[in-house]
Design a protein around this motif. Structure first.
Motif, short mmCIF file in Angstrom:
data_model
loop_
_atom_site.label_atom_id
_atom_site.label_comp_id
_atom_site.label_asym_id
_atom_site.label_seq_id
_atom_site.Cartn_x
_atom_site.Cartn_y
_atom_site.Cartn_z
N GLY A 1 18.39 37.20 44.50
CA GLY A 1 17.68 38.35 45.05
C GLY A 1 18.17 39.66 44.45
O GLY A 1 18.64 39.71 43.31
N HIS A 2 18.10 40.72 45.26
CA HIS A 2 18.52 42.05 44.79
C HIS A 2 19.94 42.02 44.22
O HIS A 2 20.24 42.71 43.24
CB HIS A 2 18.50 43.05 45.95
CG HIS A 2 17.11 43.43 46.39
ND1 HIS A 2 16.55 42.98 47.55
CD2 HIS A 2 16.19 44.21 45.80
CE1 HIS A 2 15.33 43.47 47.67
NE2 HIS A 2 15.08 44.22 46.63
N MET A 3 20.82 41.25 44.85
CA MET A 3 22.23 41.20 44.43
C MET A 3 22.51 40.03 43.49
O MET A 3 23.20 40.18 42.48
CB MET A 3 23.14 41.08 45.66
CG MET A 3 23.07 42.26 46.59
SD MET A 3 23.70 43.77 45.86
CE MET A 3 25.46 43.45 45.88
N ASP B 1 16.65 29.59 43.09
CA ASP B 1 16.22 30.45 44.20
C ASP B 1 14.94 29.82 44.74
O ASP B 1 14.28 29.03 44.04
CB ASP B 1 15.94 31.88 43.69
CG ASP B 1 15.79 32.88 44.83
OD1 ASP B 1 16.69 33.72 45.00
OD2 ASP B 1 14.77 32.83 45.55
N MET C 1 24.45 33.51 47.16
CA MET C 1 24.20 34.91 47.55
C MET C 1 22.88 34.93 48.32
O MET C 1 21.83 35.29 47.78
CB MET C 1 24.14 35.77 46.28
CG MET C 1 24.24 37.25 46.56
SD MET C 1 25.72 37.62 47.53
CE MET C 1 25.71 39.38 47.52
N LEU C 2 22.96 34.52 49.59
CA LEU C 2 21.77 34.30 50.42
C LEU C 2 21.69 35.36 51.51
O LEU C 2 22.67 36.07 51.77
CB LEU C 2 21.84 32.90 51.03
CG LEU C 2 21.95 31.76 50.02
CD1 LEU C 2 22.03 30.42 50.75
CD2 LEU C 2 20.79 31.76 49.05
N PRO C 3 20.53 35.47 52.19
CA PRO C 3 20.39 36.56 53.16
C PRO C 3 21.37 36.50 54.34
O PRO C 3 22.02 37.50 54.63
CB PRO C 3 18.94 36.42 53.64
CG PRO C 3 18.23 35.69 52.55
CD PRO C 3 19.25 34.77 51.94
N THR D 1 26.73 37.97 53.16
CA THR D 1 27.34 38.52 54.37
C THR D 1 26.85 37.70 55.55
O THR D 1 25.64 37.70 55.86
CB THR D 1 26.94 40.00 54.57
OG1 THR D 1 27.29 40.73 53.40
CG2 THR D 1 27.66 40.60 55.77
N GLY E 1 17.46 48.11 46.45
CA GLY E 1 18.65 48.40 47.25
C GLY E 1 18.95 47.35 48.31
O GLY E 1 18.86 46.16 48.06
N LYS F 1 21.03 43.05 60.55
CA LYS F 1 21.78 41.79 60.69
C LYS F 1 23.29 42.07 60.71
O LYS F 1 24.01 41.58 61.58
CB LYS F 1 21.43 40.87 59.50
CG LYS F 1 22.31 39.64 59.41
CD LYS F 1 22.43 39.09 57.99
CE LYS F 1 22.96 40.06 57.00
NZ LYS F 1 23.51 39.55 55.78
#
Ligand code: NAD
Length: 298
Positions: free
Chosen positions: A10-12, A31, A64-66, A96, A238, A246
């Motif tokens: 994703g974004h990151m 992904d 690197m997931l939501p 995170t 961003g 969250k």
């Protein structure tokens, strides 16, 4: 060449995986969104048809997931990755997530002889692109020593916060401060603008005065004050407001467990939930500025 499975582009994740490619690692990428895989494959990654396929012959796995549920679904249970990965695989879980989820994943990894770190990041998409992320790391020091070369390809500061889950605790503390700074900065920008100040002039005064903070340095929420910030691009890209909501929820849960009082965290959570209810959850978290623009004459 070290082979790394990267899951979550994703974004990151996408810019982080790109930096691994640049550093000479072989990256096998997955992904749920095919266009993200295609993009990285165009830059030299090996596309994979599933998370498990991405881990084939990989010495390390990065995710690197939501949020917690995505991470638990990926790793835990009979069909989860931890049940399939060979002993000795290094797993760097960079999303995170709740400290409790991190503990569950650590425990399952230990039972299978898999070395795992919780390693959430700070620095935003710009830090991910520049390879200057800060990693907040929980787990064994020896595992961190093994992971160091991989982490330094994506980041600049590696902090060993403590044992299993400590990286996540540090991350929720950091994001609580970040949200409060963002909201306070947005409030002050709107107040100054509504009272006739040029937003750029006000931003520079505060940046160089005792109100100076990371948001004023790099991430001003007022459109047009800084170039290349999400606020100057219609709050796109961003760090999504729903992800900040969250993280603020995680901070409140953590505070409840330890019996801490976090009133500003609670208020910040309320404001970010309001943004999500207003349909702005997918926009960058600096979109909180829009709550405070009433009275602005610009
Ligand atoms: P994002 O939503 O842009 O990316 C997450 C990606 O994971 C998406 O591409 C999604 O399709 C993919 N995904 C979801 N479930 C999957 C699965 N089961 N298998 C494979 N892929 C899956 O989020 P992001 O902004 O990249 O953030 C990722 C994590 O990093 C979050 O935990 C966030 O809180 C944290 N974080 C984000 C920022 C930021 O500035 N964006 C900064 C620091 C930390």
């Amino acid at each position: 060449m070290t082979r790394i499975a990267f899951i979550g582009l994703g974004h990151m994740g996408l810019p982080m995986a790109r930096n691994l490619l640049k550093a000479g690692y072989a990256v096998q990428a997955f992904d749920l969104v095919q266009s993200a895989i295609d993009q990285l494959a165009g830059e030299g990654a090996q596309p994979a048809a599933s998370a498990l396929a991405a881990t084939r012959n990989a010495e390390a796995v990065i995710s690197m997931l939501p949020a917690s549920r995505h991470v638990e679904e990926l790793y835990l249970g009979e069909s989860g990755l931890l049940a399939q990965l060979p002993t000795g695989t290094l797993v760097l879980e960079c999303s995170t997530i709740a400290p409790e989820s991190a503990w569950r994943v650590h425990q399952a990894a230990a039972q299978r002889g898999i070395e795992l770190l919780d390693a959430p990041v700070s620095g935003g998409t710009a830090g991910a692109a520049a390879g200057t992320l800060t990693f907040m790391i929980g787990g064994q020091a020896e595992t961190l020593d093994k992971a160091r070369p991989i982490l330094t390809a994506m980041g600049k500061n590696l902090f060993h916060a403590g044992g299993d889950g400590a990286g996540q605790i540090a991350k929720v503390c950091n994001n609580l401060v970040l949200a409060v700074q963002m909201i306070g900065t947005a409030e002050a920008m709107a107040l100054g603008a509504a009272n006739g100040l040029d937003p750029k002039v006000l931003a520079e005064i505060m940046r160089q005065s005792s109100g100076g903070n990371w948001v004023l340095e790099r991430y001003n929420p007022w459109p047009g004050v800084q170039e290349n910030t999400p606020s100057s691009k219609g709050y796109s890209g961003g760090f999504m407001a729903e992800l900040m909501a969250k993280d603020l929820g995680l901070a409140q849960e953590t505070a409840q467990h330890s019996g801490n009082s976090t009133p500003l965290g609670a208020l910040a959570l309320h404001l970010y939930r309001l943004l999500v209810q207003q349909g702005l959850g997918k926009q960058d978290f600096s979109v909180v500025q829009t709550l405070f623009r009433q009275g602005d004459s610009s």
